[in-house]
Design a protein around this motif. Structure first.
Motif, short mmCIF file in Angstrom:
data_model
loop_
_atom_site.label_atom_id
_atom_site.label_comp_id
_atom_site.label_asym_id
_atom_site.label_seq_id
_atom_site.Cartn_x
_atom_site.Cartn_y
_atom_site.Cartn_z
N ILE A 1 0.86 -1.18 0.00
CA ILE A 1 0.00 0.00 0.00
C ILE A 1 0.89 1.22 0.00
O ILE A 1 1.71 1.41 0.90
CB ILE A 1 -0.97 0.00 1.20
N SER A 2 0.71 2.06 -1.03
CA SER A 2 1.50 3.29 -1.15
C SER A 2 0.69 4.54 -0.86
O SER A 2 1.22 5.52 -0.34
CB SER A 2 2.06 3.41 -2.57
N VAL A 3 -0.61 4.51 -1.23
CA VAL A 3 -1.47 5.68 -1.06
C VAL A 3 -2.80 5.25 -0.42
O VAL A 3 -3.45 4.32 -0.91
CB VAL A 3 -1.77 6.36 -2.42
N VAL A 4 -3.16 5.95 0.64
CA VAL A 4 -4.44 5.73 1.31
C VAL A 4 -5.22 7.04 1.26
O VAL A 4 -4.68 8.09 1.62
CB VAL A 4 -4.26 5.29 2.78
N VAL A 5 -6.47 6.98 0.81
CA VAL A 5 -7.33 8.16 0.84
C VAL A 5 -8.35 7.96 1.96
O VAL A 5 -9.03 6.93 2.02
CB VAL A 5 -8.03 8.40 -0.51
N ILE A 6 -8.40 8.93 2.85
CA ILE A 6 -9.33 8.90 3.99
C ILE A 6 -10.40 9.95 3.75
O ILE A 6 -10.10 11.13 3.52
CB ILE A 6 -8.59 9.16 5.32
N ASP A 7 -11.63 9.51 3.83
CA ASP A 7 -12.79 10.37 3.57
C ASP A 7 -13.60 10.57 4.84
O ASP A 7 -14.34 9.67 5.24
CB ASP A 7 -13.66 9.71 2.49
N PRO A 8 -13.48 11.74 5.50
CA PRO A 8 -14.39 12.03 6.60
C PRO A 8 -15.77 12.35 6.01
O PRO A 8 -15.92 13.33 5.31
CB PRO A 8 -13.79 13.28 7.27
N TYR A 43 3.66 4.20 9.44
CA TYR A 43 4.08 3.83 8.08
C TYR A 43 4.44 5.10 7.30
O TYR A 43 3.68 5.53 6.44
CB TYR A 43 2.97 3.06 7.36
N PRO A 44 5.59 5.70 7.58
CA PRO A 44 5.93 6.98 6.94
C PRO A 44 6.05 6.90 5.42
O PRO A 44 5.95 7.92 4.74
CB PRO A 44 7.27 7.38 7.58
N GLU A 45 6.22 5.72 4.87
CA GLU A 45 6.32 5.56 3.42
C GLU A 45 4.96 5.63 2.73
O GLU A 45 4.90 5.76 1.50
CB GLU A 45 7.02 4.23 3.07
N ILE A 46 3.87 5.57 3.48
CA ILE A 46 2.53 5.63 2.90
C ILE A 46 2.07 7.09 2.80
O ILE A 46 2.13 7.84 3.77
CB ILE A 46 1.51 4.82 3.73
N LYS A 47 1.61 7.46 1.62
CA LYS A 47 1.06 8.80 1.40
C LYS A 47 -0.40 8.78 1.83
O LYS A 47 -1.17 7.93 1.39
CB LYS A 47 1.17 9.17 -0.07
N VAL A 48 -0.78 9.71 2.69
CA VAL A 48 -2.16 9.84 3.15
C VAL A 48 -2.78 11.07 2.51
O VAL A 48 -2.22 12.17 2.59
CB VAL A 48 -2.25 9.94 4.69
N VAL A 49 -3.93 10.87 1.86
CA VAL A 49 -4.66 11.97 1.23
C VAL A 49 -6.04 12.01 1.87
O VAL A 49 -6.66 10.96 2.09
CB VAL A 49 -4.79 11.72 -0.30
N TYR A 50 -6.53 13.20 2.14
CA TYR A 50 -7.87 13.36 2.71
C TYR A 50 -8.80 13.95 1.66
O TYR A 50 -8.38 14.78 0.86
CB TYR A 50 -7.84 14.32 3.91
N THR A 51 -10.07 13.55 1.70
CA THR A 51 -11.04 14.19 0.82
C THR A 51 -11.39 15.58 1.34
O THR A 51 -11.79 16.45 0.56
CB THR A 51 -12.32 13.36 0.67
N ARG A 52 -11.24 15.78 2.65
CA ARG A 52 -11.42 17.11 3.24
C ARG A 52 -10.66 17.15 4.55
O ARG A 52 -10.55 16.15 5.25
CB ARG A 52 -12.89 17.46 3.45
N THR A 53 -10.13 18.34 4.87
CA THR A 53 -9.42 18.54 6.14
C THR A 53 -10.07 19.63 6.96
O THR A 53 -9.56 20.01 8.00
CB THR A 53 -7.93 18.90 5.90
N LYS A 54 -11.19 20.15 6.45
CA LYS A 54 -11.94 21.17 7.19
C LYS A 54 -13.42 20.95 6.89
O LYS A 54 -13.80 20.07 6.12
CB LYS A 54 -11.48 22.58 6.81
N ASP A 55 -14.25 21.77 7.48
CA ASP A 55 -15.71 21.61 7.38
C ASP A 55 -16.24 22.18 6.07
O ASP A 55 -16.73 23.31 6.04
CB ASP A 55 -16.39 22.27 8.58
N VAL A 56 -16.10 21.40 5.00
CA VAL A 56 -16.62 21.79 3.69
C VAL A 56 -17.45 20.64 3.12
O VAL A 56 -17.26 19.48 3.48
CB VAL A 56 -15.49 22.16 2.70
N PHE A 57 -18.36 20.98 2.24
CA PHE A 57 -19.20 19.97 1.58
C PHE A 57 -18.47 19.46 0.34
O PHE A 57 -18.07 20.24 -0.51
CB PHE A 57 -20.55 20.58 1.18
N ILE A 58 -18.31 18.15 0.26
CA ILE A 58 -17.72 17.49 -0.91
C ILE A 58 -18.78 16.52 -1.44
O ILE A 58 -19.20 15.62 -0.71
CB ILE A 58 -16.45 16.69 -0.55
#
Length: 187
Positions: A1-8, A43-58
Protein backbone atom coordinates in the motif's frame (compact mmCIF):
# COMPACT_ATOMS: atom_id res chain seq x y z
CA UNK A 1 0.00 0.00 0.00
CA UNK A 2 1.50 3.29 -1.15
CA UNK A 3 -1.47 5.68 -1.06
CA UNK A 4 -4.44 5.73 1.31
CA UNK A 5 -7.33 8.16 0.84
CA UNK A 6 -9.33 8.90 3.99
CA UNK A 7 -12.79 10.37 3.57
CA UNK A 8 -14.39 12.03 6.60
CA UNK A 9 -18.04 11.66 5.65
CA UNK A 10 -20.45 14.57 5.35
CA UNK A 11 -19.22 18.16 5.92
CA UNK A 12 -20.36 21.73 5.30
CA UNK A 13 -24.11 21.90 4.71
CA UNK A 14 -24.35 18.11 5.24
CA UNK A 15 -24.31 17.56 9.01
CA UNK A 16 -24.83 13.78 8.93
CA UNK A 17 -26.28 12.34 12.12
CA UNK A 18 -26.52 14.65 15.11
CA UNK A 19 -27.37 14.36 18.78
CA UNK A 20 -27.48 17.55 20.82
CA UNK A 21 -24.47 19.64 19.79
CA UNK A 22 -22.55 16.63 18.45
CA UNK A 23 -22.52 16.48 14.65
CA UNK A 24 -21.31 13.51 12.64
CA UNK A 25 -19.41 15.76 10.22
CA UNK A 26 -17.22 17.07 13.08
CA UNK A 27 -16.69 13.73 14.79
CA UNK A 28 -15.63 11.93 11.60
CA UNK A 29 -13.29 14.77 10.60
CA UNK A 30 -11.50 14.45 13.94
CA UNK A 31 -11.34 10.65 13.59
CA UNK A 32 -10.07 10.87 10.00
CA UNK A 33 -7.27 13.27 10.91
CA UNK A 34 -6.26 11.06 13.84
CA UNK A 35 -6.27 7.97 11.62
CA UNK A 36 -4.18 9.72 8.99
CA UNK A 37 -1.65 10.88 11.59
CA UNK A 38 -1.48 7.36 13.02
CA UNK A 39 -0.81 5.87 9.57
CA UNK A 40 1.87 8.50 8.85
CA UNK A 41 3.59 7.83 12.19
CA UNK A 42 3.57 4.04 11.86
CA UNK A 43 4.08 3.83 8.08
CA UNK A 44 5.93 6.98 6.94
CA UNK A 45 6.32 5.56 3.42
CA UNK A 46 2.53 5.63 2.90
CA UNK A 47 1.06 8.80 1.40
CA UNK A 48 -2.16 9.84 3.15
CA UNK A 49 -4.66 11.97 1.23
CA UNK A 50 -7.87 13.36 2.71
CA UNK A 51 -11.04 14.19 0.82
CA UNK A 52 -11.42 17.11 3.24
CA UNK A 53 -9.42 18.54 6.14
CA UNK A 54 -11.94 21.17 7.19
CA UNK A 55 -15.71 21.61 7.38
CA UNK A 56 -16.62 21.79 3.69
CA UNK A 57 -19.20 19.97 1.58
CA UNK A 58 -17.72 17.49 -0.91
CA UNK A 59 -20.25 15.75 -3.21
CA UNK A 60 -20.25 11.94 -2.99
CA UNK A 61 -19.32 11.79 -6.64
CA UNK A 62 -16.07 13.70 -5.99
CA UNK A 63 -14.97 11.70 -2.96
CA UNK A 64 -14.14 8.50 -4.85
CA UNK A 65 -12.73 10.59 -7.70
CA UNK A 66 -10.17 12.04 -5.29
CA UNK A 67 -9.07 8.48 -4.51
CA UNK A 68 -9.01 7.53 -8.19
CA UNK A 69 -7.03 10.63 -9.23
CA UNK A 70 -4.46 9.95 -6.50
CA UNK A 71 -4.16 6.32 -7.62
CA UNK A 72 -5.04 5.19 -4.10
CA UNK A 73 -4.49 1.62 -3.05
CA UNK A 74 -7.15 1.97 -0.37
CA UNK A 75 -10.20 4.22 0.19
CA UNK A 76 -11.60 4.60 3.71
CA UNK A 77 -14.83 6.54 4.26
CA UNK A 78 -15.56 7.19 7.93
CA UNK A 79 -19.06 7.64 9.32
CA UNK A 80 -20.75 7.65 12.72
CA UNK A 81 -24.28 6.33 12.61
CA UNK A 82 -26.93 7.78 14.86
CA UNK A 83 -30.07 6.23 16.27
CA UNK A 84 -32.72 6.96 18.86
CA UNK A 85 -32.40 3.40 20.16
CA UNK A 86 -30.19 3.46 23.25
CA UNK A 87 -29.78 -0.33 23.06
CA UNK A 88 -27.79 -0.13 19.79
CA UNK A 89 -24.03 -0.21 20.38
CA UNK A 90 -20.86 -1.21 18.64
CA UNK A 91 -19.17 -0.82 15.28
CA UNK A 92 -19.88 -2.12 11.82
CA UNK A 93 -17.82 -1.86 8.67
CA UNK A 94 -19.44 -1.71 5.25
CA UNK A 95 -18.18 -2.69 1.82
CA UNK A 96 -19.92 -2.07 -1.48
CA UNK A 97 -22.20 -4.97 -2.28
CA UNK A 98 -25.66 -6.37 -2.18
CA UNK A 99 -28.05 -5.43 0.56
CA UNK A 100 -28.27 -8.35 2.95
CA UNK A 101 -31.05 -6.95 5.09
CA UNK A 102 -33.67 -4.23 5.27
CA UNK A 103 -31.57 -2.55 7.97
CA UNK A 104 -28.55 -2.31 5.62
CA UNK A 105 -30.77 -0.86 2.90
CA UNK A 106 -32.09 1.79 5.29
CA UNK A 107 -28.53 2.78 6.30
CA UNK A 108 -27.54 3.05 2.62
CA UNK A 109 -30.64 5.11 1.81
CA UNK A 110 -29.90 7.53 4.65
CA UNK A 111 -26.23 7.95 3.69
CA UNK A 112 -26.99 8.27 -0.03
CA UNK A 113 -29.70 10.88 0.48
CA UNK A 114 -26.97 13.53 0.74
CA UNK A 115 -26.90 13.64 -3.08
CA UNK A 116 -30.15 15.61 -2.89
CA UNK A 117 -27.99 18.54 -1.67
CA UNK A 118 -25.95 18.43 -4.89
CA UNK A 119 -26.69 20.34 -8.07
CA UNK A 120 -27.79 18.19 -11.01
CA UNK A 121 -27.58 14.95 -9.02
CA UNK A 122 -29.87 13.06 -11.44
CA UNK A 123 -27.34 13.50 -14.24
CA UNK A 124 -24.24 12.85 -12.13
CA UNK A 125 -25.73 9.68 -10.64
CA UNK A 126 -27.47 8.49 -13.79
CA UNK A 127 -31.03 8.92 -12.49
CA UNK A 128 -30.30 7.26 -9.15
CA UNK A 129 -33.02 7.99 -6.56
CA UNK A 130 -31.67 7.45 -3.02
CA UNK A 131 -35.18 6.92 -1.68
CA UNK A 132 -36.20 4.25 -4.18
CA UNK A 133 -35.44 0.59 -3.37
CA UNK A 134 -35.53 -0.08 -7.11
CA UNK A 135 -32.48 2.14 -7.61
CA UNK A 136 -30.47 -0.22 -5.45
CA UNK A 137 -31.01 -3.13 -7.81
CA UNK A 138 -28.08 -1.79 -9.86
CA UNK A 139 -25.71 -2.62 -7.01
CA UNK A 140 -26.69 -6.26 -7.30
CA UNK A 141 -25.76 -6.17 -10.98
CA UNK A 142 -22.40 -4.42 -10.59
CA UNK A 143 -19.43 -6.78 -10.44
CA UNK A 144 -17.06 -5.45 -7.78
CA UNK A 145 -13.59 -6.76 -8.51
CA UNK A 146 -12.34 -5.42 -5.18
CA UNK A 147 -14.97 -7.06 -3.00
CA UNK A 148 -12.72 -9.81 -1.63
CA UNK A 149 -9.95 -7.36 -0.64
CA UNK A 150 -12.52 -4.93 0.77
CA UNK A 151 -14.05 -7.67 2.93
CA UNK A 152 -10.60 -8.74 4.15
CA UNK A 153 -9.78 -5.18 5.18
CA UNK A 154 -13.21 -4.65 6.75
CA UNK A 155 -12.75 -7.85 8.78
CA UNK A 156 -9.36 -6.62 10.03
CA UNK A 157 -10.94 -3.27 11.01
CA UNK A 158 -13.68 -5.07 12.93
CA UNK A 159 -11.07 -7.27 14.65
CA UNK A 160 -9.29 -4.12 15.86
CA UNK A 161 -12.51 -2.56 17.12
CA UNK A 162 -13.43 -5.76 18.97
CA UNK A 163 -10.03 -6.79 20.36
CA UNK A 164 -8.33 -3.46 21.09
CA UNK A 165 -11.08 -0.87 21.37
CA UNK A 166 -13.38 -3.36 23.16
CA UNK A 167 -16.37 -2.41 21.01
CA UNK A 168 -19.31 -4.66 20.30
CA UNK A 169 -18.79 -6.24 16.88
CA UNK A 170 -21.78 -5.57 14.63
CA UNK A 171 -19.90 -7.35 11.79
CA UNK A 172 -18.89 -6.64 8.22
CA UNK A 173 -21.84 -5.80 6.02
CA UNK A 174 -22.53 -5.09 2.37
CA UNK A 175 -24.60 -2.15 1.14
CA UNK A 176 -24.91 0.07 -1.89
CA UNK A 177 -23.17 3.23 -0.74
CA UNK A 178 -22.70 5.69 -3.60
CA UNK A 179 -19.47 6.96 -2.03
CA UNK A 180 -17.94 3.51 -2.65
CA UNK A 181 -19.46 2.88 -6.07
CA UNK A 182 -16.93 4.87 -8.12
CA UNK A 183 -13.82 3.75 -6.20
CA UNK A 184 -11.36 1.74 -8.30
CA UNK A 185 -9.63 0.17 -5.32
CA UNK A 186 -10.57 -1.75 -2.15
CA UNK A 187 -12.84 0.46 -0.07
Amino acid sequence: ISVVVIDPGHGGKDFGASVGNAKEKDIVLDLALRLGNSIKAKYPEIKVVYTRTKDVFIPLYDRANIANKNKADLFISIHVNGTDKTSVQGTETFVLGQHRSKENLEVAKKENSVILLEDDYTTKYEGFDPNSPESYIMFELVQDEYLEQSVMLASAVQDQFREYAKRIDRSVKQAGFLVLRQATMPS
